[in-house]
Design an enzyme around this catalytic site. Structure first.
Site, PDB file in Angstrom:
ATOM      1  N   ASP A 268       5.718 -23.149 -57.447  1.00 29.66           N
ATOM      2  CA  ASP A 268       5.553 -24.006 -56.673  1.00 29.66           C
ATOM      3  C   ASP A 268       5.694 -23.814 -55.400  1.00 29.66           C
ATOM      4  O   ASP A 268       5.722 -22.671 -54.856  1.00 29.66           O
ATOM      5  CB  ASP A 268       6.792 -25.085 -56.977  1.00 29.66           C
TER       6      ASP A 268
HETATM    7  C1  BGC Z   1       5.760 -29.946 -55.314  1.00 24.27           C
HETATM    8  C2  BGC Z   1       4.510 -29.661 -56.097  1.00 24.27           C
HETATM    9  C3  BGC Z   1       3.247 -29.561 -55.495  1.00 24.27           C
HETATM   10  C4  BGC Z   1       3.441 -28.840 -54.252  1.00 24.27           C
HETATM   11  C5  BGC Z   1       1.902 -28.804 -53.416  1.00 24.27           C
HETATM   12  C6  BGC Z   1       5.784 -29.041 -54.047  1.00 24.27           C
HETATM   13  O1  BGC Z   1       6.597 -29.649 -52.961  1.00 24.27           O
HETATM   14  O2  BGC Z   1       6.700 -29.725 -55.826  1.00 24.27           O
HETATM   15  O3  BGC Z   1       4.477 -30.635 -57.185  1.00 24.27           O
HETATM   16  O4  BGC Z   1       2.075 -29.343 -56.341  1.00 24.27           O
HETATM   17  O5  BGC Z   1       4.329 -29.280 -53.452  1.00 24.27           O
HETATM   18  O6  BGC Z   1       1.822 -30.061 -52.807  1.00 24.27           O
END
Ligand code: BGC
Length: 740
Positions: A268
């Protein structure tokens, strides 16, 4: 002059020789499409320098990795996910790029998709997202999410598929297939145990082996094994004191070894915390880190990522072997051959009438009619309708965190209702107002609450009926990534506003727009309640389809709505269970999440899992399993007949729940094992068939670390919800029988 002439000649000669060699020898093997993918991958790896490999395994911008320019291996472009293709961002930070061509069709949120109980629709949903992702030149879509709904406070439940692992599994597999058919990778997230947003960067989940295997992993496993997903994203939290993003047990042992995942495991954004662990524990691509490894910082120095210079240095010092990086690059190249190096992938389309139609259909099929006293709904023609509530006009595709979208169109409930019932029949009053959406804080509203309330009461008094459109709204702590709701109640004074409106007009339906259960202190007093969702581009039209009776509601709750927060398993063990103590959260309820808790502990939910009314009625008859005894390797074939006994067309989802009589290890009172949605004209009957492999009746024996089906008596109950059970059949499983 002469020298320049010679140089020119030499250069043209060399160009000719090079061209001749290419035509004789053909392209380098990694570009040769007649070779197998694995041969091409190994060839490409053999041509790369260590530095080029390292570059491929971490970000070059907020949403891309660089590929290998020297070898013509393309950049990988990613986007959120999961409800459509997110707007573009600037290279290094979270500022919207402000392009004008980065809108999309906003699909209903995944809770709504789950509520359709319609895997065919999930496939079409995935296809819409895939086609638009392809058109927007994305290679990986960051979704869908299948973390289990454990508490109604969790900020991201709206992006997930409810509390039941079988439902989430059956819905996620077709979504992935529909998306990936476009040569765009789905990225299943967040692996694993992201069941709360509060403290998400630190919290360590303490969960037993049984709950892990029976509840929290099955939908991920289905996505990998049945859906063939090409990418998986790690979660921010920890499991067994190690970050899930580089967790040997979860990533190496379970995901890659046991399930045979051959794709790319991505962080993530900012969820990596250590170079050695990241390198060794299965992480393939690092995204979103800042220099100090968190998601904030002064500058976004990609070279300082854990899997950049620090990893390069470790390999150069001989502390890690280059083969560790080769495996990551191998997986990335495999993803490239499936996506951006696949010449056969379609071109994609954007915002087609077909996409709009799927968005509307999912919304319409997912809306759940919770209560409908004396046929209060559908709205009778000629009524003067007061529409009250901020969610009737608020754009809800924006907000919520990373799943935010810039929809090409978004039809609000008010617009949809006006178009359907006529402007002259609709009056509107805001009633209450939240502050502006902001990802990281609550901003106060600019409106005066008392004036809004008084105006709404007057609007309600003048109308024949009231449609109150409220709920949550994807603001910070209202169904939004980054933190959870603080209370179970509706925010912004909605409960007392509903009470005031009922005083002047009891003909009031409450429409909750949310991705989570909410408290309903007014439940007894209102004749109708509708659970709506974040419905995306066609939200207002889908809602009008249902409220008008043009279509009968057929959504079923993908989660239980408890009477009180304390009735929810995660909250009945105090702070240990939620939000955790000293960043440790204990899943003391074990297997008893959602309806498994309500049923087993005999604590009725206000509205149970699987519940959802229709404008028509259905009769179940003739439930039968094809045999009375099964061997563990058999498949049960369950048949029953459903008849539409009411006055309009409607669809019913038959749910099959299994119970075991004398399990060796304790089991929940019952578990969903199959479902089928069927569409029926008035008076029509259909026989439906649901197949359940006996192996699906297994539980995970944590003492032996394997799935076990006991020799025992089992019951299958067919229900219109998890508590409205209409018929049952019994059979035995006997390991002495030979499998058919
Ligand atoms: C989220 C993810 C997301 C990523 C990119 C993170 O803060 O938890 O689900 O895909 O950001 O935007």
């Amino acid at each position: 002059m002469e020298l320049r002439f010679h140089l020119r000649n030499i250069i043209s000669c060399m160009t000719l020789i090079a061209a001749f060699m290419v035509s004789v020898a053909g392209p380098a093997p990694y570009l040769d499409e007649s070779l197998s993918a694995e041969e091409r991958i190994e060839d490409a790896i053999s041509r790369m320098t260590l530095e080029e490999k390292i570059a491929m395994i971490h970000a070059q911008s907020k949403f891309s990795t660089p590929g290998c320019p020297r070898l013509g291996i393309p950049e990988i472009w990613m986007s959120d996910g999961p409800h459509g293709v997110r707007m573009e961002f600037t290279w290094d930070d979270w500022a919207h790029a402000g392009w004008t061509n980065d809108s999309c069709t906003a699909m209903p949120a995944l809770t709504c998709l789950a509520a359709t109980f319609n895997p065919g629709l999930a496939r079409r949903y995935g296809a819409v997202v895939g086609e638009e992702a392809r058109f927007r030149k994305k290679d990986i879509m960051l979704g869908p999410g299948v973390n289990i709904y454990r508490t109604p406070l969790s900020g991201r439940n709206f992006e997930y598929m409810g509390e039941d692992p079988l439902l989430a599994a059956r819905m996620v597999v077709p979504y992935i297939k529909g998306l990936q058919a476009n040569g765009v990778a789905a990225c299943l997230k967040h692996f694993a145990l992201n069941n709360q947003e509060h403290d998400r960067d630190k919290v360590n989940v303490v969960v037993g082996e049984r709950a892990l295997n029976e509840l929290y992993l099955p939908a991920f496993k289905a996505g990998v094994v049945e859906g063939g997903v090409w990418a998986v994203m790690g979660s921010y939290n920890k499991f067994r004191d190690t970050y899930c993003t580089h967790n040997d047990t979860l990533v190496n042992k379970i995901l890659k070894d046991q399930w045979g995942f051959d794709g790319v495991f991505v962080t993530d954004w900012g969820s990596a915390h250590d170079t050695r662990e990241a390198a060794l524990n299965g992480l393939d691509i690092e995204m979103g880190s800042w220099t100090n490894g968190l998601t904030w910082g002064k500058s976004n120095a990609y070279d300082n990522y854990y899997m950049a210079q620090p990893l390069l240095a470790m390999i150069r010092r001989g502390e890690l072997d280059e083969s560790v990086v080769d495996d990551k690059v191998r997986r990335i190249l495999r993803l490239c051959l499936r996506t951006n190096m696949n010449r056969n992938r379609p071109w994609g389309t954007m915002h087609t009438p077909g996409h709009i139609a799927v968005a509307r259909e999912v919304g319409r099929e997912g809306i759940v009619l919770l209560k409908n006293e004396k046929g209060f709904l559908p709205v009778k023609s000629g009524k003067k309708i007061a529409v009250i509530g901020e969610n009737a006009v608020k754009t809800l595709s924006i907000g919520g965190g990373s799943s935010e979208l810039k929809p090409r169109i978004e039809i609000s409930p008010l617009e949809g209702l006006r178009a359907r019932f006529g402007d002259e029949n609709i009056s509107f009053s805001l009633g209450y107002a939240s502050g502006d959406p902001n990802y990281s804080c609550e901003l106060p509203s600019a409106y005066d609450a008392d004036s809004l309330r008084l105006a709404a009461i007057e609007t309600a008094r003048m109308a024949d009926m009231v449609l109150f459109v409220g709920g949550l709204n994807k603001n910070y702590r209202q169904d939004c990534e980054g933190d959870d709701r603080l209370t179970y109640s509706l925010p912004f004074g909605q409960d007392s506003l509903i009470a005031d409106l009922l005083e002047v007009n009891p003909n009031l339906a409450v429409i909750i727009v949310s991705g989570n259960a909410v408290d309903m202190p007014w439940e007894e007093k209102v004749p109708a309640i509708v659970q709506s969702w974040y419905l995306g581009s066609m939200g207002g039209v889908a809602l009008a389809d249902i409220l008008s009776g043009d279509f009968s509601p057929s959504g079923k709750l993908p989660f239980s709505i408890p009477r009180r927060l304390e009735d929810c398993a995660a909250h009945s063990f105090g702070e240990r269970g939620y939000p955790g103590v000293d960043s440790q959260v204990y899943y003391d309820e074990g297997l008893l999440v959602g309806y498994r808790w309500h049923d087993t502990k005999k604590i009725p939910a206000r509205y149970p899992f699987g519940h959802g009314l229709s404008y028509t009625t259905f009769r179940y008859s003739g439930l039968e399993a094809d045999r009375k005894q099964y061997a563990p390797g058999d498949t049960l074939t369950v048949t029953l007949t459903v008849t539409n006994t009411g006055g309009c067309r409607g669809a019913e989802t038959v749910q099959l729940y299994a119970s075991q009589k004398n399990p060796r290890l304790a089991r929940p009172a019952k578990e969903l094992k199959g479902f089928r949605k069927t569409d029926l004209q008035p008076g029509e009957s259909k026989e439906i068939t649901i197949r359940i492999p006996v192996s699906d009746l297994a539980y995970y024996d944590d003492t032996m670390q394997r799935w076990v089906v006991d020799d025992d008596e089992f019951t299958i109950q067919a229900g219109s919800s998890s508590t409205d059970l209409r018929a049952k059949t019994r059979f035995r499983v006997d390991s002495n029988l030979a499998a058919r």
